[in-house]
Each structure stands twice: as structure tokens, then as C-alpha cells.
Design a protein around this motif. Sequence first.
Motif, PDB file in Angstrom:
ATOM      1  N   ALA A  72      28.497 -33.496  34.787  1.00  0.00           N
ATOM      2  CA  ALA A  72      29.846 -34.239  35.609  1.00  0.00           C
ATOM      3  C   ALA A  72      29.077 -35.300  36.158  1.00  0.00           C
ATOM      4  CB  ALA A  72      30.494 -33.291  36.443  1.00  0.00           C
ATOM      5  N   ASP A  94      34.724 -36.318  37.097  1.00  0.00           N
ATOM      6  CA  ASP A  94      35.532 -35.631  37.282  1.00  0.00           C
ATOM      7  C   ASP A  94      36.337 -34.932  37.949  1.00  0.00           C
ATOM      8  OD1 ASP A  94      37.763 -34.946  35.707  1.00  0.00           O
ATOM      9  OD2 ASP A  94      36.680 -34.402  34.157  1.00  0.00           O
ATOM     10  N   ARG A  95      38.131 -34.624  38.075  1.00  0.00           N
ATOM     11  CA  ARG A  95      37.659 -34.596  39.272  1.00  0.00           C
ATOM     12  C   ARG A  95      38.390 -33.377  39.144  1.00  0.00           C
ATOM     13  NH1 ARG A  95      37.253 -37.939  42.651  1.00  0.00           N
ATOM     14  NH2 ARG A  95      38.115 -39.421  43.941  1.00  0.00           N
ATOM     15  N   ARG A  96      38.620 -32.550  37.921  1.00  0.00           N
ATOM     16  CA  ARG A  96      38.742 -31.271  37.890  1.00  0.00           C
ATOM     17  C   ARG A  96      37.010 -30.028  37.581  1.00  0.00           C
ATOM     18  NH1 ARG A  96      40.048 -31.944  31.783  1.00  0.00           N
ATOM     19  NH2 ARG A  96      39.038 -33.470  31.453  1.00  0.00           N
ATOM     20  N   ALA A  97      35.800 -31.186  37.990  1.00  0.00           N
ATOM     21  CA  ALA A  97      34.911 -30.299  38.111  1.00  0.00           C
ATOM     22  C   ALA A  97      34.350 -30.260  39.707  1.00  0.00           C
ATOM     23  CB  ALA A  97      33.440 -31.816  37.876  1.00  0.00           C
ATOM     24  N   ARG A 126      36.893 -29.306  41.642  1.00  0.00           N
ATOM     25  CA  ARG A 126      37.537 -27.949  42.154  1.00  0.00           C
ATOM     26  C   ARG A 126      36.780 -27.308  42.895  1.00  0.00           C
ATOM     27  NH1 ARG A 126      42.199 -28.498  37.429  1.00  0.00           N
ATOM     28  NH2 ARG A 126      43.600 -30.314  38.312  1.00  0.00           N
ATOM     29  N   SER A 173      35.376 -23.612  42.178  1.00  0.00           N
ATOM     30  CA  SER A 173      35.505 -21.869  41.408  1.00  0.00           C
ATOM     31  C   SER A 173      35.343 -20.710  41.960  1.00  0.00           C
ATOM     32  CB  SER A 173      34.468 -22.620  40.081  1.00  0.00           C
ATOM     33  OG  SER A 173      33.200 -21.617  41.186  1.00  0.00           O
ATOM     34  N   ARG A 191      40.991 -15.605  36.835  1.00  0.00           N
ATOM     35  CA  ARG A 191      42.346 -16.298  36.667  1.00  0.00           C
ATOM     36  C   ARG A 191      42.870 -14.357  37.042  1.00  0.00           C
ATOM     37  NH1 ARG A 191      43.509 -20.823  32.008  1.00  0.00           N
ATOM     38  NH2 ARG A 191      42.187 -22.835  33.006  1.00  0.00           N
TER      39      ARG A 191
END
Length: 689
Positions: A82, A161-164, A166, A168, A173
Amino acid sequence: MAGLSSRPGVLRVGDRVLFEETEHTVVGIEGTAVRLHGDDGRDQVVLLPYMLASDGFALIGSASDPEEFAAVGVLEALPPAAVAEARFWERHVTEVEHGLPCDAAPDSRPRPDYDPARTSLAERERTKADELAVLGRPVGRRTLQRMRARYRAQGLLGLVDRRAMRPSSPTGRADQRVIDAIVRAIGEETDVSTGTRSRLMRRVGQILDDEHGPGAVPMPSRTSLYRLVDQLSVGRHTFAAATTRRQNANRPTGPFTLTMASRPGEQVQIDTTKLDLLAVLDDGTVRRPELTIAVDIATRTICAAVLRPESTKAVDAALLLAKMLVPEPMRPTWPQALAASASRLPHARLMEIDARFEHAAAKPVIVPETIVTDHGTVYLSQTFTAACQRLGISVQLAHPGTPTDKGVVERTFSSINTLFCQYVASYTGRDVSRRGVDPARKAAFSLAELDDLFQEWVIAGWQMRPHDGLVHPFLPGRSLSPNDAYALQVAASGYLPIPLGPSDYIELLPVTWRVINEYGIRIANRTYDASELAAYRRQSSGVAVQRGKWEVHYDPHDLSHIFVRNHRQGGWITAEWTLLPLVARPFSDALWRQARRQVVERGQDGDDQTAIARALDALLRRAERQAESRKIPPPRAGTRNAPEAIPLRTASELDTDDSGDDQDETAPTELAKVIPFGVFDPFSEEDYR
């Protein structure tokens, strides 16, 4: 409102600031005084440190977002892929903005299509979009504009990238109901024996069925469930040692704080534990003795120590207080280097208080103000609490199941095992996994000999050994010994201990009320008598509440004599057991009961003092013979088992003064001139304690 600047800078006249929820203009600066003109029309002069420290203060400037200067640690916490992607976009965005990539050389010139002097910003955006399409990264003009805006606001972090970014979740899940069930099952493992993950899996299934109905929540696969359990049980030792798991559960939830004390006696912690070694007891059995100690927090001094063969009683805790409040006398076999006069203690000053300090050992007398104990029955007993009340000592109970409330004394026990016990024969180790082969065969020391060794180690080893927790503010980097810390704190705090007198020691012993008969005083089928009792036989003491009986104090660990209060003339009368010459040496209440039990088992009268005395003497002599058979030679110099620090005297060295089995052990030898200490007899303490 303009952006609030978070970057450090210079405050100048004309700057705009936010102060006390109102915008102000700086109209004057003189030294550290700042004159402000508020938008509400109010003028004021404030000190610069006060303004900077006030809540909500900010410098209003052109800077946009505080995240513009992202910390390096934020980027280091992101995935390398990222960050590499963000640096790729940074090169292209800066070329659109300024005509040159961010990593261009200082003397580089812009490419013709990106030269700001020849092209507009819109043209450079279209050119960059075409270039990226050729490179396989097709993006629209709007995307480039958003990335340029984010770069201006946040720098390189804005291109990540904003997803990286977040966070963990360690559980991924997974169903939250399953996670809650696992957390509950792990918590239930705290007080039970250590099991396996398969047992925990079955318990999780039971919790889910009970709370949500059978089969309502699907169970993860075995691999997934094990992964979740490993993630949620980190640091809790769920499948490791049960003792460690319980200790971790008892830790306080708040931050750890040090137990502080600024003067001797301000706080003293008392506790009892079994030593990690074996001793030959009076009845010849080999068991682990119990040690009760009192540790002063300010100086880390072991104020007193009591070694007992069985469960510590309330009287032992009371006697521990008495030992704390009298000087520790020099014993005949101790070297003169252990005397208080040869130490750094303020010996001359203490001599002015009590003449007994002339022949005292190098251990200070500390009068406790507050004693911290656990909720053991010994410390909750009327005997102990009454002794503390009589001495003006406040008792503070630790929280139940919270050993950290008295962590200093707990850590001292660990130090005793490391610095003392492991150098003594019959050392058992702290658990079975560290125990040697049959350590009971190596048990060479009687309880009296072991007590003498330990008391000598306290003086020579502990009190004179530098302690990492004792550092003087004017002596940085240098650790002090407990005696050094005491000497310094006495000078700083004006501490002046007043030791107990002989009668005070007797007052702390257990009490019973008896009649003085023609034959003396009878206690538990034992008869005590003394010539001083002749004038009071069959007479009333004058204490109407006790129906004329006389107050008698006794030591359950030495029943050879008792102390009778003289209600007529004051003071105490010492009365000895009439059959004492029939036994080898003084004895405890436990040994007396064992001898009486043997007499009854042989079919004899359990009230016959003579039969019990002979059985008692047989027990003591058999124990001596067994102890003699266990004697081991002293370790040779240079061997692995030889002590490295303070040499401990072996059983054979302690036995060199015995001329035979028939020698009276209470008779003084010619080793040294011994001066009595009131109620303290050094020979009886050495041999019979």
C-alpha cells in the motif's frame, strides 16, 4: 473560519488565534504578555504560557488539516504494497502540480507537456490521464483531481488506499456470538484445572446452545475455532500452568503503582509461607517449616522472622511483633563483624536509648506504624489484633486474593529462596519439576539449627547486601543496603525507636487464668511451681471478674515454664514444669500432645505426667539420634554446592561443641561471655527455638 494550524511556529502581531472559544487578533506583544482584541470587542492582556496551555487554543492560519503532517509510524504500520502504491501516485501527482516528480534531481527541467510555463493545469491533467492509460493504470480526470486535493491536505498519507488503513480484527469475520461464547469459556478456565482446546470447544458449543437454542448458531470448523481460541487467549495462559493463569487473573486492572514509604516503620508487610527446604523437626519427622517475616517498606529490612514446624498460630504473629521491637542480640557463634557496633547503624545514638544495643546484632529496631497483612486467620485473630492495639499499630488488610497489595514481602520470599534456601541441604526447589532425587535424605538440620542459620544470614547477608529498590536521591546509580537506608532515613526523618521492655514481651503471650494450689498451677495436666508462689497458695488474686484466679501467660512453643502475674506486688513470677528434669530439652504444645497420644495408645493413663514426660523425652532423644544420622560433612571449597556469598555453617560445624549425648544442652560453654537480654536467653534461642 479559516483552518486551524497545528504546526509549531512564531506568534506575531496581526495573527489570529482561538482563545476561550472566541477568535482574537494579536495586537501587541511585550515579553511574555500578549494583548488580544476579540471579535466580541473585548480587549485583554494574557500571559503567553497561560494562553498556550488553555483548552481549545489554536493558531488560525492557512494550514488545512492537522493530518497534513502524518507521523512516520503511521506509514510504517501500513502494508508495504500500500505504501509503494501511494509513492507511485505521489510521483505523478507532484508532476501534475509542479511539473516535476517529487523524486526529481535538483537540476532537472520539466518535460514539455508538464511545464507550468507552457501548459495549463487542465492540460497537464489530460496528459497525465493519457500517460497512465498507456501504463495500464487508466484513471479519469476527476480521480486525478481528488488525489491532488488529498495530497495537498494530507501529503503521502492521503494517497494511501483507505482499505489498507482499516484496523484488522484478530477474529476476522467470525460470528460475534461465537466470539462472545469463546471469551466466556476462556474466563471460566481461570479457576479450574488446565484442559485442552477440545474441551473448550465442547464448552463453547454448550454456551451457544444454552443462549441461542440448539443448532441456532453454526459452529466454525475445528481449524477456525482453534485459530479464534489462540487469538482470544493470548497472555491468559489458558492451556498452560494453572498457577500462572490465576496470578494473571488477580492482577489489578489499573496501572501498577509502587508501594512508597518515606521513613522506617511507616508501612510494614507481614506474611507466612512454607520454605522450599526440609528440616528435621522435634519429633524426628522431616517436613517443610513455615516462615513468617515482617518487612519494612522504606528500608527493606527483615524486621523479624519466626520459623515454625507446623501451621503458624496467632501467638506466633504476636511474638513476631515482640521480636521486631527488641534488639537482636549477638549469638555466641556469630562473628563480631555482625555486631551493630561494627556496622553503619547509628550505634552510639541507639545506645543512649537502650543499653541492650551494646551487644546487639547489626539489624535495626523498627517500630511499625501500619502493618499490611492478608485475611489469614492468624492475622484476624483476637491475639494478634489485641497485640497490635496494645502497641498502637494500625492493621491494614489487603484485598482478598490480591497478593500485589503486599508485593514487597511476596518478593522477599522469592529472594530468600534464591539467596538462602538453595544453598542449604535438603533444598526442594519451588515445585516438583525442579526437585532433586529424595531431598529428605539430605535433611541434616534441625529446626533450631536452621533457625540459627537463617537469623545469621539475615544479619550478614540480607541487611548488608545492596538492594536495587533502595536508591538515595543524592547518590544516583548506587544501591543501598537495608542498614545503609536505615541510617540515612533516621538522620532525615528524626526517627527514634523505643524498644519493648521484658514485661512487654510477656504481655504479648497467650493468657489463661488458673488457681494457685498447694502443689502449684495445673495447665493441661502439667504442674508448674516456684518458690515465689508459696505466699499465694490457695489465695485469691483479687480479680473478682475471674473469681480470684491468677493471670498466667505461656509460650505454646516452649511449655517448660510459665509467667504468673503478681497481682499483689506487681511484676511476674516464673514457674517451671515440675518434671522438666525428666526431658532432654524444652518442648512445644504439639510435641506434648503427641507424647500424650502415645501414652494413651499404650493403654496408660493420659493424665499421668510422669508417663507423658518419659514418652516426651523418648521422642526428643529419638529425634536427636535421627538428626545425628543425617549429618553431612561440610562442602569442600570450590565444589558446586558451596555457597558463593555468605558461607552457611553446616550441621557438623554446629555440632563440634557437643561432648556427648548426656551433656546438658542448656549449659553455657566457654565460647564467649554472654550478657543476658532481659527476657531473651541467647543459648535457649540458639538451641531450642
